[in-house]
Design an enzyme around this catalytic site. Structure first.
Site, PDB file in Angstrom:
ATOM      1  N   GLY A 247       0.860  -1.182   0.000  1.00  0.00           N
ATOM      2  CA  GLY A 247       0.000   0.000   0.000  1.00  0.00           C
ATOM      3  C   GLY A 247       0.893   1.228   0.000  1.00  0.00           C
ATOM      4  O   GLY A 247       1.871   1.288   0.757  1.00  0.00           O
ATOM      5  N   ALA A 248       0.562   2.186  -0.852  1.00  0.00           N
ATOM      6  CA  ALA A 248       1.494   3.305  -1.087  1.00  0.00           C
ATOM      7  C   ALA A 248       1.916   4.067   0.178  1.00  0.00           C
ATOM      8  O   ALA A 248       3.118   4.183   0.464  1.00  0.00           O
ATOM      9  CB  ALA A 248       0.893   4.244  -2.136  1.00  0.00           C
TER      10      ALA A 248
ATOM     11  N   GLN B 224      -5.626  -8.856  -2.548  1.00  0.00           N
ATOM     12  CA  GLN B 224      -5.677  -7.884  -1.441  1.00  0.00           C
ATOM     13  C   GLN B 224      -7.118  -7.535  -1.067  1.00  0.00           C
ATOM     14  O   GLN B 224      -7.412  -7.194   0.087  1.00  0.00           O
ATOM     15  CB  GLN B 224      -4.940  -6.585  -1.824  1.00  0.00           C
ATOM     16  CG  GLN B 224      -3.442  -6.706  -1.943  1.00  0.00           C
ATOM     17  CD  GLN B 224      -3.004  -7.028  -3.364  1.00  0.00           C
ATOM     18  OE1 GLN B 224      -3.717  -7.685  -4.101  1.00  0.00           O
ATOM     19  NE2 GLN B 224      -1.814  -6.582  -3.734  1.00  0.00           N
TER      20      GLN B 224
ATOM     21  N   ASP C 174      -1.466   4.920  -6.285  1.00  0.00           N
ATOM     22  CA  ASP C 174      -0.036   4.764  -5.981  1.00  0.00           C
ATOM     23  C   ASP C 174       0.783   5.936  -6.496  1.00  0.00           C
ATOM     24  O   ASP C 174       1.870   6.217  -5.990  1.00  0.00           O
ATOM     25  CB  ASP C 174       0.494   3.460  -6.565  1.00  0.00           C
ATOM     26  CG  ASP C 174       0.004   2.291  -5.733  1.00  0.00           C
ATOM     27  OD1 ASP C 174      -1.151   1.879  -5.917  1.00  0.00           O
ATOM     28  OD2 ASP C 174       0.758   1.850  -4.851  1.00  0.00           O
TER      29      ASP C 174
ATOM     30  N   ASN D 128      -2.792   2.771 -10.124  1.00  0.00           N
ATOM     31  CA  ASN D 128      -3.295   2.040  -8.957  1.00  0.00           C
ATOM     32  C   ASN D 128      -3.277   0.552  -9.325  1.00  0.00           C
ATOM     33  O   ASN D 128      -2.885   0.178 -10.448  1.00  0.00           O
ATOM     34  CB  ASN D 128      -4.708   2.510  -8.591  1.00  0.00           C
ATOM     35  CG  ASN D 128      -5.165   1.969  -7.233  1.00  0.00           C
ATOM     36  OD1 ASN D 128      -4.418   2.044  -6.251  1.00  0.00           O
ATOM     37  ND2 ASN D 128      -6.360   1.425  -7.157  1.00  0.00           N
TER      38      ASN D 128
HETATM   39  O1  MRU Z   1       0.579  -3.876  -4.670  1.00  0.00           O
HETATM   40  P1  MRU Z   1      -0.053  -3.181  -3.504  1.00  0.00           P
HETATM   41  O2  MRU Z   1      -0.904  -4.071  -2.673  1.00  0.00           O
HETATM   42  O3  MRU Z   1       0.957  -2.394  -2.714  1.00  0.00           O
HETATM   43  O4  MRU Z   1      -1.015  -2.127  -4.201  1.00  0.00           O
HETATM   44  C1  MRU Z   1      -1.712  -1.223  -3.380  1.00  0.00           C
HETATM   45  C2  MRU Z   1      -2.696  -0.398  -4.129  1.00  0.00           C
HETATM   46  O5  MRU Z   1      -2.776  -0.461  -5.337  1.00  0.00           O
HETATM   47  C3  MRU Z   1      -3.514   0.571  -3.338  1.00  0.00           C
HETATM   48  O6  MRU Z   1      -4.758   0.767  -3.938  1.00  0.00           O
HETATM   49  C4  MRU Z   1      -2.766   1.906  -3.274  1.00  0.00           C
HETATM   50  O7  MRU Z   1      -1.476   1.740  -2.781  1.00  0.00           O
HETATM   51  C5  MRU Z   1      -3.477   2.899  -2.461  1.00  0.00           C
HETATM   52  S1  MRU Z   1      -3.389   2.471  -0.779  1.00  0.00           S
HETATM   53  C6  MRU Z   1      -3.964   3.660   0.206  1.00  0.00           C
END
Ligand code: MRU
Length: 350
Positions: free
Chosen positions: A48-49, A197, A238, A248
């Site tokens: 998550g970003a 996720q 992201d 995203n």
């Molecule tokens: O690959 P991930 O699980 O890190 O991807 C996360 C996402 O795409 C989320 O939607 C994004 O980071 C926003 S989180 C507040």
């Protein structure tokens, strides 16, 4: 309601929830140096970003805490080396680089201090980035929860909740706030292939908060929209570029295109730490490609595809600005034209 937090900090280590195990097990991973943090980010124990930005800031602290020369220039060189290393753990979410840059600027602004003080400064800055992130999430939720009306069914993809931030969440934060305010609504959560996720983390978070949730396969969103079930879409991001394009989780673009086709409002909930001031268009966003086993093997254990098959596994896609109804940031809601209004909010106030 209790905050869902992915990371706990201590002076000599960081404890993170190993999100790969959720929801079956609540297991922790202990990070004692920058290599542990690098690996936790890369392997998506933490993801998550905003969350990986916070983890990287603490990783920088772990990477310099045992530095034992008195030479400040060497200290800065060491810090920059650790920053380069941690920045390379995942390429798409700009929050990772943003957080490391924030810490670096704090150190450079105070470079006259003794090294022990600089170490303390880095630790305190990481703590501040984490606390600020929680505030940002709460503020975004405050701006956005009113968009959810009585009886709405909202769609989301991936996990943009407490686990993806420092607690609370971006897109899910909006749902949490609407629930806190007594609004009656429900959420459809896309499972989010390949790493699930949505099924594993979003469904778990929403259930804990008592929000009515229906889990769907990603490919089911289209027919739900056609039937008129979905009234709004809320997603995280992201990286947002200055023209309003954004990256995203893979699958977001198809949801945005479908939402446009069915005239459903599509909202992106993202703090300004997710906006990349240096990039003008989504074409320039680096997209992470991940291991083919994520697609061909169930939980990396059991094959579900013929061996040797070609695999295309980008972790993110880019959605065009023209498909976004509005961005919700901690400074307010941004509506088109994005090229003008994003700059306005970034330049006007921090
Ligand atoms: O690959 P991930 O699980 O890190 O991807 C996360 C996402 O795409 C989320 O939607 C994004 O980071 C926003 S989180 C507040």
């Amino acid at each position: 309601m209790k905050n869902i937090t992915p990371l706990f900090y201590f002076k000599d280590h960081i404890k993170i929830v190993d999100q790969r195990k959720l929801p079956l097990e609540l297991k922790y991973a202990y990070c004692r140096n920058e290599q542990d943090i690098f690996s936790a980010i890369k392997k998506m124990k933490i993801r998550g970003a905003p969350a990986i930005g916070v983890a990287a800031a603490f990783g920088l602290y772990l990477g310099i805490k045992d530095f034992n020369s008195k030479d400040r220039n060497d200290f800065i060189k060491r810090m920059e080396k650790v920053i380069r290393y941690l920045s390379s753990s995942r390429p798409t979410a700009v929050n990772l680089r943003w957080a490391l840059e924030e810490v670096k600027q704090e150190v450079l602004a105070n470079r006259g201090l003794k090294i022990d003080k600089l170490k303390g400064l880095i630790y305190n800055k990481a703590v501040k980035i984490m606390r600020d992130d929680q505030d940002r999430c709460r503020r975004m939720a405050g701006f956005a929860f009113g968009l959810i009306k009585k009886g709405d069914s909202c769609l989301t993809i991936c996990n943009a909740g407490g686990m993806a931030t420092s607690g609370y969440g971006t897109a899910l934060g909006v749902f949490f706030k609407a629930k806190e305010r007594g609004r009656k609504f429900e959420v459809f959560a896309c499972e989010t292939r390949p790493l699930l996720q949505g099924a594993r983390i979003t469904a778990w978070e929403l259930k804990q908060k008592g929000i009515k949730t229906t889990l769907i396969c990603d490919s089911m969103a289209a027919s739900l929209m056609k039937k008129g079930v979905i009234k709004k879409v809320f997603v995280g991001a992201d990286r947002v570029t200055m023209n309003g394009d954004f990256a995203n989780k893979i699958g977001t673009y198809s949801i945005a295109a479908l939402a446009k086709l069915h005239k459903i409002p599509f909202y992106v909930v993202a703090p300004l730490s997710t906006f990349d001031k240096k990039l003008h268009s989504g074409r320039d966003i680096p997209i992470e490609f991940r291991n083919k086993d994520e697609i061909t093997k169930l939980y990396f254990k059991k094959s579900i595809a013929p061996s040797g098959i070609g695999v295309f596994n980008p972790a993110f896609d880019v959605t065009d600005a023209k498909l976004v109804t509005a961005f919700i940031t901690e400074k307010g809601i941004i509506k088109p034209p994005y090229a003008k209004n994003i700059r306005k909010i970034i330049n006007g106030r921090k």
